[in-house]
Design a protein around this motif. Structure first.
Motif, mmCIF file in Angstrom:
data_model
loop_
_atom_site.group_PDB
_atom_site.id
_atom_site.type_symbol
_atom_site.label_atom_id
_atom_site.label_comp_id
_atom_site.label_asym_id
_atom_site.label_seq_id
_atom_site.Cartn_x
_atom_site.Cartn_y
_atom_site.Cartn_z
ATOM 1 N N ALA A 99 13.996 -6.976 -7.857
ATOM 2 C CA ALA A 99 13.451 -5.775 -8.267
ATOM 3 C C ALA A 99 14.394 -4.536 -8.080
ATOM 4 C CB ALA A 99 12.400 -5.417 -7.174
ATOM 5 N N ARG A 100 15.450 -4.982 -7.079
ATOM 6 C CA ARG A 100 16.343 -3.711 -7.030
ATOM 7 C C ARG A 100 17.394 -3.688 -8.117
ATOM 8 N NH1 ARG A 100 17.211 -0.115 -2.939
ATOM 9 N NH2 ARG A 100 19.263 0.604 -2.776
ATOM 10 N N LEU A 101 17.813 -4.894 -8.574
ATOM 11 C CA LEU A 101 18.412 -4.959 -9.993
ATOM 12 C C LEU A 101 17.763 -4.283 -11.233
ATOM 13 C CD1 LEU A 101 19.896 -8.575 -9.551
ATOM 14 C CD2 LEU A 101 21.215 -6.419 -9.028
ATOM 15 N N ALA A 102 16.630 -4.671 -11.351
ATOM 16 C CA ALA A 102 15.918 -4.154 -12.465
ATOM 17 C C ALA A 102 15.395 -2.556 -12.387
ATOM 18 C CB ALA A 102 14.463 -4.672 -12.729
ATOM 19 N N PHE A 103 15.616 -2.100 -11.153
ATOM 20 C CA PHE A 103 15.162 -0.621 -10.620
ATOM 21 C C PHE A 103 15.738 0.294 -11.747
ATOM 22 C CE2 PHE A 103 14.873 3.445 -8.846
ATOM 23 C CZ PHE A 103 13.633 3.566 -8.489
ATOM 24 N N ARG A 144 0.609 -1.105 0.146
ATOM 25 C CA ARG A 144 0.098 -0.108 0.021
ATOM 26 C C ARG A 144 0.696 1.390 -0.022
ATOM 27 N NH1 ARG A 144 -5.458 -0.550 0.958
ATOM 28 N NH2 ARG A 144 -6.170 -2.309 1.426
ATOM 29 N N SER A 145 1.891 1.179 0.735
ATOM 30 C CA SER A 145 2.789 2.233 0.702
ATOM 31 C C SER A 145 3.474 2.612 -0.278
ATOM 32 C CB SER A 145 3.848 2.241 2.114
ATOM 33 O OG SER A 145 4.692 1.504 1.901
ATOM 34 N N ARG A 146 3.970 1.629 -0.972
ATOM 35 C CA ARG A 146 4.468 1.658 -2.183
ATOM 36 C C ARG A 146 3.709 2.272 -3.435
ATOM 37 N NH1 ARG A 146 9.351 -0.609 -3.874
ATOM 38 N NH2 ARG A 146 8.196 -1.242 -5.929
ATOM 39 N N TYR A 147 2.235 2.067 -3.392
ATOM 40 C CA TYR A 147 1.360 2.422 -4.336
ATOM 41 C C TYR A 147 1.329 3.748 -4.120
ATOM 42 C CZ TYR A 147 -3.016 3.833 -6.482
ATOM 43 O OH TYR A 147 -3.831 4.553 -7.250
ATOM 44 N N THR A 148 1.150 4.268 -2.848
ATOM 45 C CA THR A 148 0.962 5.793 -2.330
ATOM 46 C C THR A 148 2.227 6.682 -3.005
ATOM 47 O OG1 THR A 148 -0.235 5.432 -0.609
ATOM 48 C CG2 THR A 148 0.865 7.492 -0.574
ATOM 49 N N ALA A 149 3.448 5.921 -2.837
ATOM 50 C CA ALA A 149 4.792 6.840 -3.205
ATOM 51 C C ALA A 149 4.595 6.687 -4.748
ATOM 52 C CB ALA A 149 5.950 5.835 -3.000
ATOM 53 N N PHE A 150 4.230 5.526 -5.431
ATOM 54 C CA PHE A 150 3.814 5.876 -6.939
ATOM 55 C C PHE A 150 2.859 7.086 -7.260
ATOM 56 C CE2 PHE A 150 5.724 1.696 -7.552
ATOM 57 C CZ PHE A 150 6.264 1.792 -8.869
ATOM 58 N N THR A 151 1.936 7.144 -6.554
ATOM 59 C CA THR A 151 1.166 8.329 -6.683
ATOM 60 C C THR A 151 1.779 9.801 -6.475
ATOM 61 O OG1 THR A 151 0.050 8.514 -4.554
ATOM 62 C CG2 THR A 151 -1.015 7.001 -6.146
ATOM 63 N N ARG A 152 2.780 9.851 -5.755
ATOM 64 C CA ARG A 152 3.476 10.891 -5.234
ATOM 65 C C ARG A 152 4.581 11.105 -6.036
ATOM 66 N NH1 ARG A 152 -0.941 11.762 -3.226
ATOM 67 N NH2 ARG A 152 -1.394 11.797 -0.978
ATOM 68 N N GLY A 153 5.093 10.171 -6.633
ATOM 69 C CA GLY A 153 6.250 10.281 -7.507
ATOM 70 C C GLY A 153 7.563 10.010 -6.805
ATOM 71 N N ASP A 154 7.587 9.344 -5.531
ATOM 72 C CA ASP A 154 8.462 9.375 -4.483
ATOM 73 C C ASP A 154 9.372 8.050 -4.880
ATOM 74 O OD1 ASP A 154 10.294 9.209 -2.144
ATOM 75 O OD2 ASP A 154 8.510 9.360 -0.816
ATOM 76 N N LEU A 160 11.571 5.005 -14.946
ATOM 77 C CA LEU A 160 10.307 5.170 -14.066
ATOM 78 C C LEU A 160 9.765 6.534 -13.626
ATOM 79 C CD1 LEU A 160 8.338 3.418 -12.173
ATOM 80 C CD2 LEU A 160 10.063 3.435 -10.542
ATOM 81 N N GLY A 161 10.957 7.354 -13.402
ATOM 82 C CA GLY A 161 10.589 8.714 -13.349
ATOM 83 C C GLY A 161 9.888 9.611 -14.499
ATOM 84 N N ARG A 162 10.111 8.944 -15.837
ATOM 85 C CA ARG A 162 9.508 9.540 -17.000
ATOM 86 C C ARG A 162 7.964 9.017 -16.953
ATOM 87 N NH1 ARG A 162 13.305 7.955 -21.199
ATOM 88 N NH2 ARG A 162 15.126 8.099 -20.134
ATOM 89 N N SER A 163 7.837 7.585 -16.561
ATOM 90 C CA SER A 163 6.563 6.945 -16.664
ATOM 91 C C SER A 163 5.601 7.713 -15.516
ATOM 92 C CB SER A 163 6.731 5.476 -16.437
ATOM 93 O OG SER A 163 5.669 4.902 -16.312
ATOM 94 N N TYR A 178 11.650 6.307 -2.220
ATOM 95 C CA TYR A 178 10.800 5.609 -1.391
ATOM 96 C C TYR A 178 10.873 4.029 -2.126
ATOM 97 C CZ TYR A 178 7.686 2.801 1.712
ATOM 98 O OH TYR A 178 6.974 2.012 2.419
ATOM 99 N N ILE A 179 10.369 4.086 -3.553
ATOM 100 C CA ILE A 179 10.386 2.964 -4.460
ATOM 101 C C ILE A 179 11.582 2.233 -4.323
ATOM 102 C CG2 ILE A 179 9.529 2.366 -6.624
ATOM 103 C CD1 ILE A 179 7.813 4.707 -6.693
ATOM 104 N N GLU A 180 12.747 2.925 -4.511
ATOM 105 C CA GLU A 180 13.813 2.336 -4.571
ATOM 106 C C GLU A 180 14.103 1.672 -3.381
ATOM 107 O OE1 GLU A 180 18.224 3.042 -6.513
ATOM 108 O OE2 GLU A 180 17.152 4.590 -5.798
ATOM 109 N N ARG A 181 14.068 2.551 -2.299
ATOM 110 C CA ARG A 181 14.506 2.027 -0.978
ATOM 111 C C ARG A 181 13.879 0.698 -0.442
ATOM 112 N NH1 ARG A 181 13.671 6.498 1.256
ATOM 113 N NH2 ARG A 181 12.009 6.195 2.577
#
Length: 160
Positions: free
Chosen positions: A55-59, A33-43, A64-67, A46-49
């Motif tokens: 997932a870390r290797l593919a980050f 849920r917090s990751r979804y909220t981070a996506f809505t905020r462009g954070d 992602l920032g452009r998307s 947090y998403i990377e952390r």
């Protein structure tokens, strides 16, 4: 006060806010849920952390920032949580998200795997369901709005 974007029905300050500020999420679903909220905020921090393993290797921060800059997040629905509780070491969360990108409405279902590491829960990998990969959704003017507001499409997201 602001309702939390994760759809929990709580205020963000008492829901995902503490996790975005650095408090470890107690469960895999809480992290989801917090990751979804981070996506809505462009954070992106947090998403990377909160990524580990594959997932870390593919980050890819740049991509992602452009998307994210061109995405309006419309809602999250948790469909199933398996394990991932406060005493578990691993868990999965199946969820659906709705979003608008380039003026078109999409939905996507994913099953995400989480693992509890020494410093808290981390997102390890996600599997997007082929049957519900991002697909265009064209509601009629009198259909319910897919954003989940409860309003007719013509009085909500279709008003523009």
């Amino acid at each position: 006060m602001i309702a939390c974007p994760c759809g929990s029905g709580q205020f963000e300050i008492s829901c995902c806010g503490p996790y975005l500020a650095g408090k470890p999420a107690p469960t895999a679903e809480g992290l989801m849920r917090s990751r979804y909220t981070a996506f809505t905020r462009g954070d992106l921090d947090y998403i990377e952390r909160t990524c580990a393993g594959d997932a870390r290797l593919a980050f890819d921060r740049l991509s992602l920032g452009r998307s994210i800059a061109n995405t309006e997040w419309l809602g999250l629905t948790i469909e199933e949580t398996v394990n991932g509780g406060e005493e578990d070491a691993a868990g999965t969360v199946r969820f659906a998200v709705r979003y608008r990108e380039g003026g078109r409405l999409f939905s996507q279902t994913e099953t995400s795997e989480f693992q509890r590491l020494a410093d808290g829960w981390r997102y390890m990998r996600g599997n997007i369901s082929r049957a519900s990969a991002p697909t265009f959704s064209a509601p009629g003017r009198n259909d319910p709005c897919p954003c989940g507001s409860g309003k007719k499409f013509k009085k909500c997201c279709g008003a523009g």
